[in-house]
Structures are given as C-alpha cells and as structure tokens.
Design a protein around this motif. Structure first.
Motif, PDB file in Angstrom:
ATOM      1  N   UNK A   9       0.827  -1.183   0.017  1.00  0.00           N
ATOM      2  CA  UNK A   9      -0.098  -0.004  -0.074  1.00  0.00           C
ATOM      3  C   UNK A   9       0.805   1.334  -0.052  1.00  0.00           C
ATOM      4  N   UNK A  10       0.550   2.198  -0.292  1.00  0.00           N
ATOM      5  CA  UNK A  10       1.067   3.581  -0.816  1.00  0.00           C
ATOM      6  C   UNK A  10       0.411   4.872  -0.218  1.00  0.00           C
ATOM      7  N   UNK A  59       5.658   3.633  -1.519  1.00  0.00           N
ATOM      8  CA  UNK A  59       6.401   4.397  -2.266  1.00  0.00           C
ATOM      9  C   UNK A  59       6.505   5.880  -1.530  1.00  0.00           C
ATOM     10  N   UNK A  60       5.568   6.061  -0.669  1.00  0.00           N
ATOM     11  CA  UNK A  60       5.643   7.409   0.099  1.00  0.00           C
ATOM     12  C   UNK A  60       6.515   7.589   1.206  1.00  0.00           C
ATOM     13  N   UNK A  61       7.389   6.460   1.369  1.00  0.00           N
ATOM     14  CA  UNK A  61       8.722   6.472   2.456  1.00  0.00           C
ATOM     15  C   UNK A  61      10.008   7.151   1.456  1.00  0.00           C
ATOM     16  N   UNK A  62       9.693   7.258   0.140  1.00  0.00           N
ATOM     17  CA  UNK A  62      10.815   7.786  -0.544  1.00  0.00           C
ATOM     18  C   UNK A  62      10.908   9.404  -0.413  1.00  0.00           C
ATOM     19  N   UNK A 315      -0.769   0.485  -9.064  1.00  0.00           N
ATOM     20  CA  UNK A 315      -1.392   0.797  -7.737  1.00  0.00           C
ATOM     21  C   UNK A 315      -1.857   2.513  -8.124  1.00  0.00           C
ATOM     22  N   UNK A 316      -2.878   2.800  -7.077  1.00  0.00           N
ATOM     23  CA  UNK A 316      -3.281   4.193  -7.238  1.00  0.00           C
ATOM     24  C   UNK A 316      -2.314   5.326  -6.308  1.00  0.00           C
TER      25      UNK A 316
END
Length: 325
Positions: A9-10, A59-62, A315-316
C-alpha cells in the motif's frame, strides 16, 4: 495481497501518537493494523509526547525527509524548580530549587529562547555518537559529547503560568528539542525545569486535528475486519493521503506522456519554458504524480526521486492533491 499476508500500500496516514510508547512502537502497531509491507515515520516523538506523527507507506517512504525537515508546532507544560536526568518527568530528579523570580526575569528568559538559538540535544535522545544512539550511552551512565546545533524558534508564547507550572506554545524549525528549550529555560531562571506534558500540534501544514488515533484504528479493525477484510481495507484506504501531498509546497510542472516515459527511464528532457533551478514536483498531463525532478540550466529537467514505474500503473499512487484554500 502479497506473501505473508502483508499488502503493498502507498500513501500517508496522519497518526495521533499516544503517550507512553516510542514513535517506533506506534509505527509498528500501525503497520500491523494496515498489514503494510513497508512503512516509516517522519520524525520521532518522545515516549512522553503525544500528537502528530505522519506514517508513510510504500512509495511514500521515498519522500519522508521533506516532512522530517519541515517546521513543527508544539504545546508544552513544564514544571519549574526541578531538574531531571531526562529533562522530562520520566527521569530522576537531580535537584530542587526555589522558583523565586520576577515576571520580568521570566519574560527575559523566554525572549532568550526566541529566534536563532544554539541548543545542546538531551543526552536521552536518538542522536547517534560513534554508531550508537545517545540514549544507549545515557542508560549506562556514560556521558558523550553532543554538539550544539542551530535551530530557529519562530514563535514562543506563554499561555499559562501559576506558581511552578507553565504552559508554552512553540513553533520551531526541524531538529528542535523542546526538552532542551525547557531545560535551558530552567537554567536561565536558575531553578531547573522539566517537561511534564508535550503535544506536537502540527507538522508542516498538517494539523493534529486531522489525525487519527491508534484506538480509532483498532475500533475499525474490531468492527469490520472479521466481517469483511475487503470493507476494512477500504475504510483504511480512505484515511490515506496521496503521496504528492508530502511535497505540495514545491512548484509543479506538467509533462506529456511521452516525456513521462523518458523521465521514468532516467533520461533528462528539455523544457521550452524557463523555470527556476532546483527541485520541482513532476505531474503528467493527466495530473498523475510522477515524482521529483531537478531543473538545471533553467531548461533541463532531470529525474531525482520517482515513483517506481513498475508500480505506477498497478497501484493508485497518483491521486491528485487538492491544496487547502
């Protein structure tokens, strides 16, 4: 679903951390509730503290560093006349002193803590020294030299003062230790002081009024998980903020689908309108978030930190972020 029942999840969750647990513990609890494969928080809060702790998934952890480096706002209650080993009520009392000082002396001490100041982090902190956290040395009674750091206190308001109890509201730059501010205040007043309550009210533009608690997440889990995992995960998804909101303070640039492919393949593209050099948020013409790029020589756009292109369409990850009016 992926292996071990964890999910890819993102997005970002605004968590209201409870008192009594570490930020990492709050992260692990949240990660388990979401069954998230990858998660990270955006800046530690003391176990004593409550309040805003943004949790980034996938991907938000980037992009977490853009919140870690953002400004913060706190509400703190402190007790004057007692100095403790940790600068908060979790520590041992080191000495007790009289709190006989004038209102003018109190205001003067507060004024010394405003603007650009140099502060020494608390010995009980997560700062590393020779590969270990400072608190790991402190627990063994070992003193280590922590270097002073420059921070900025934008606002410091005295909200309440009665005898030896004070309440302050502080807006500050990243890296500021509120325990150090209270400890320095106690030193300026020559009576000692320590934190007894601390709440992070805001991180960047995110207010704790929009945050959700672990108790509320558990309520959702108890109500929906056994009945329908699908409904439960849909409820959780609605709590997530799109990734590009994390970098919403950056200027945006819109590129064509062909240019998107080039950027995702690591190529630079030439722009036909001049832009300021530096970081910029890349969107395609369908307002889908691509990631961050760097403008060089005012006309060249280079990829800097992008959403994984293999996940991009699966993914959205790219929901349009609407700035608050």
């Amino acid at each position: 679903m992926i292996s071990n029942n964890f999910r890819n999840i993102h997005g970002m969750l605004l968590l209201d951390k409870p008192t009594g647990i570490s930020s990492n513990k709050a992260l692990q609890i949240t990660k388990k509730i979401f069954l998230a494969e990858k998660a990270g928080h955006t800046g530690s809060l003391d176990p004593l503290a409550t309040g805003m702790l943004p949790i980034c998934f996938g991907e938000a952890t980037k992009f977490t560093k853009y919140l870690i480096k953002s400004n913060k706002k706190y509400r703190v209650i402190a007790k004057l006349g007692e100095k403790t080993s940790t600068a908060d009520s979790y520590g041992e009392i080191k000495y007790v002193a009289s709190t006989r000082f004038s209102s003018n002396q109190y205001r003067t001490a507060l004024d010394r803590l405003k603007g650009k100041i140099s502060q020494v982090p608390p010995i009980f902190s997560a700062i590393k020294y020779k590969g270990l956290r400072s608190y790991q040395y402190a627990r063994k009674g070992i003193q280590v030299p922590l270097k002073p750091r420059l921070v900025k206190i934008y606002k410091l308001h005295s909200l309440y003062r009665s005898k030896n109890i004070i309440e302050l509201e502080i807006s500050c730059s990243s890296g500021t230790y509120i325990r150090s501010i209270i400890n320095d205040l106690g030193n300026f007043l020559k009576c000692g002081a320590h934190v007894i309550f601390l709440r992070r009210m805001q991180v960047s533009s995110y207010s704790c009024n929009s945050a959700i608690t672990i108790d509320q997440l558990n309520f959702f889990k108890n109500k929906y998980f056994k009945k329908s995992k699908k409904i439960f995960f849909k409820k959780l998804k609605k709590l997530l903020i799109p990734i590009n909101s994390i970098v919403s303070s950056l200027n945006k640039i819109y590129i064509s689908l062909k240019e998107t492919v080039n950027i995702q393949n690591g190529q630079c593209i030439r722009l036909f309108t001049r832009y300021q050099n530096g970081l910029i948020c890349i969107m395609n013409t369908k307002k889908k978030f691509i990631g961050l790029g760097k403008i060089k020589n005012y006309i060249y756009l280079y990829p800097y930190r992008l959403i994984n292109k293999n996940l991009y369409n699966k993914y959205n990850l790219y929901e349009q972020f609407h700035d608050k009016k």
